[in-house]
Scaffold this active site. Sequence first.
Site, PDB file in Angstrom:
ATOM      1  N   ASP A 197       0.829  -1.206   0.161  1.00 22.08           N
ATOM      2  CA  ASP A 197      -0.045  -0.052   0.010  1.00 22.08           C
ATOM      3  C   ASP A 197       0.812   1.143  -0.029  1.00 22.08           C
ATOM      4  OD1 ASP A 197      -2.455   1.482   0.105  1.00 22.08           O
ATOM      5  OD2 ASP A 197      -2.822   0.350   1.976  1.00 22.08           O
ATOM      6  N   ASP A 223     -10.920   2.108  -3.487  1.00 20.67           N
ATOM      7  CA  ASP A 223     -11.218   1.494  -2.288  1.00 20.67           C
ATOM      8  C   ASP A 223     -12.903   1.512  -2.124  1.00 20.67           C
ATOM      9  OD1 ASP A 223      -9.153   1.243  -0.697  1.00 20.67           O
ATOM     10  OD2 ASP A 223      -9.049   2.932   0.674  1.00 20.67           O
TER      11      ASP A 223
HETATM   12  C1  DGJ Z   1      -5.851   1.925   1.836  1.00 20.14           C
HETATM   13  C2  DGJ Z   1      -6.407   0.776   1.004  1.00 20.14           C
HETATM   14  O1  DGJ Z   1      -6.662   1.204  -0.294  1.00 20.14           O
HETATM   15  C3  DGJ Z   1      -7.242  -0.261   1.777  1.00 20.14           C
HETATM   16  O2  DGJ Z   1      -7.557  -1.258   0.974  1.00 20.14           O
HETATM   17  C4  DGJ Z   1      -6.626  -0.698   2.952  1.00 20.14           C
HETATM   18  O3  DGJ Z   1      -5.574  -1.600   2.595  1.00 20.14           O
HETATM   19  C5  DGJ Z   1      -6.392   0.403   3.802  1.00 20.14           C
HETATM   20  N1  DGJ Z   1      -5.282   1.557   2.944  1.00 20.14           N
HETATM   21  C6  DGJ Z   1      -5.594   0.118   4.875  1.00 20.14           C
HETATM   22  O4  DGJ Z   1      -4.989   1.120   5.601  1.00 20.14           O
END
Ligand code: DGJ
Length: 710
Positions: free
Chosen positions: A450, A514
């Site tokens: 991430d 997301d």
């Molecule tokens: C952002 C990501 O896009 C989410 O899927 C998740 O992993 C969160 N970060 C976790 O902090």
Amino acid sequence: MHRYERLDGEGVTLALTIAPRGAPRLLYWGPALAPTADLVAWDALHAPSWREAQPDAPVSPNIFPVHGFGWMGPAALSGCAQGGDGAVDWGACSVRRILDAQHGDALAITLRDPRLGLRAELEWHLDADSGVLACTSEIHNDGSVPFALANLAALSLPLPRWAEEILAFAGDWALEGHPQRFRAPIGSWAQINRTGRTGFSGASMAVLEAGAGDEQGRVLALHLAWSGSHRLGVESSSDGGRIAQLEALLEPGEILLAPGECHRTPFAYACFSDAGLNGVMARFHPFVRRAILPRASSGPRRVHANSWEGVYFDFDLEKLKALADGAAALGAERFVLDDGWFCGRRNDQAGLGDWRADGERFPQGLDPLIAHVAGLGMDFGLWVEPEMVNENSDLYRAHPDWCVHAPGAARPGMRQQLWLDLARADVRDHLFAQLDALLGTHEIAYLKWDCNRTVFPAVSAKKPAGQAIARGGYQLMDRLRARHPRVEIEACASGGARLDLEILKRAARVWGSDATDAQERARILRWASLIVPLEAIGAHIGPSPNPITGRQLPMQFRAAIALFGHMGIELDPAKLSAQEQETARAMIALYKSQRALLHSGRLYHGFSEDGAQLAMVVAEDGGRALALALRLEASREAICAPLRLLGLDACCDYSVDLLAPWPAHAAKRLAQPDLWRAPRIFSGASLMQGGLPLPLNAPHTAWLIGLQRR
Ligand code: DGJ
């Protein structure tokens, strides 16, 4: 005396005119020309005509334009020699054919300005199998004084007159993939990203002829493979000239080329299609599958169960085991433990940088969970965010100066985190050692990598360093992949802010967004798939109501959308009703039976007259297909227009199967449900011309249609 070079790839020819001085001009890029095509005559026909108020020698756009000698458009290269000027004057251009075993036809183009001591080396590869063009530029300082580089384009593409419209994308967190289409203005249009990530708006665009759509019309699609700040631009002048340019952004003072030094751009990729946007996908997807995606990702794409939207930070070992049990019962094949597993991480304010399992949550480390997951027949994946550090972490306490910062200035946070200075080898070494230890001591098949902030100020060692920081991230990933070649990586950046082809040389897939709300996801998948094939775009069944939008959607609809990506689930199965569980299980089983087709076939998008949508994958040999017929907004007409299928063989019959589970509310409106209890035979021509009259009136209706050639 002019010379001519041509590149030929699947159904297309690209021809360059090489004048005695200066960079080559783009003479032609379009449907394949006969080997005997007379480029000399074609060039003479298209010689720039004289007009008032211009330099005595007509200056026309070329593939590496520079300022100083009559060209007033955007420069592919600009900068200034120390104590001198920046008026670049290319002399004779030399062009060599280079052997490119991977792609086929390629040209290496060298330009020199002896006065400034500059040498530009451009590479243009035209992939023989797909017709995708890959370009990169490199500038060398062969002179005796430093040269301050201001910009260097990866691709400068003079555009044909038909390319009147621009298609670009706007995005924000959980709002990726909003198309914007408009007529190119006279003047300049640019999408400038200064975030240090690929960004929510992505790095892809297209120029199109008016009226071009999914199935028809001429299009040039362009993509910059770079996970950092960049500029995609189109500049049109009042004489009708138009040029597209793609480049990684440089900060003033960032690249000072000492004598003997050079700087290379990322790759830009482009293709021509005369079959609309579906034709673009037909070129890019096979290319990305063969030449971009890492080999490790070539097996069947496992169904993921990701813990994030199921439990967020609220878990302990028992809760995770229960989550894994529920996911396995639905058919998941990989359990990915998302954020929250490492030292001191109870929320998003602490722990980043300390990549060891949290002792309270995992008194015996991660192994008991990994063993439990393995016992359920799944492999195990883990979330990391290696480029980041929280101030509240052991790493920051030990090395407060390892973060990107301007000495003496504030260190502004974002999500309470700072970006580590990956331009520094010692920082990269430390992160490598931590991640290597993690992967070396546990059975981890997958890392979700991430990246939840943007880079500011992009400074390292007191100098602007956006390039070095981004490249440092690649280096870390490359080193880790070399040590652990079987571990797959997913690139995520607050959702879909790292969707580019350079990261996809390392990552098996990107997390598309997301937004797990299926209505939003349908749009996001549709536009991400312009360049990237479905298997490399993560798409999960999320909770309902959706945590971001609050929208409630039926399980069958949510799952049908996720099935047209790399499918996963991201919810707590224990919170599903028995009916929802059954539907999820059936849809996951369906995905497993269709993924070989979905992840190798040709993708088409289409629309019915009343706005129902079609996504359809047809096997390379045309023998099988899977269509997703979809309605997002209610139809304004009570009886739906039939949805015409695409890409079938008009001369063959197909057995057509409405695949269960059906959308419950729409199924009640099927005119003759019994007719569909078994597959029906129809001709390819009638399915493509007449279309399927399915009940697709209500919003959030999705039908999956299996087709088999007879
Ligand atoms: C952002 C990501 O896009 C989410 O899927 C998740 O992993 C969160 N970060 C976790 O902090």
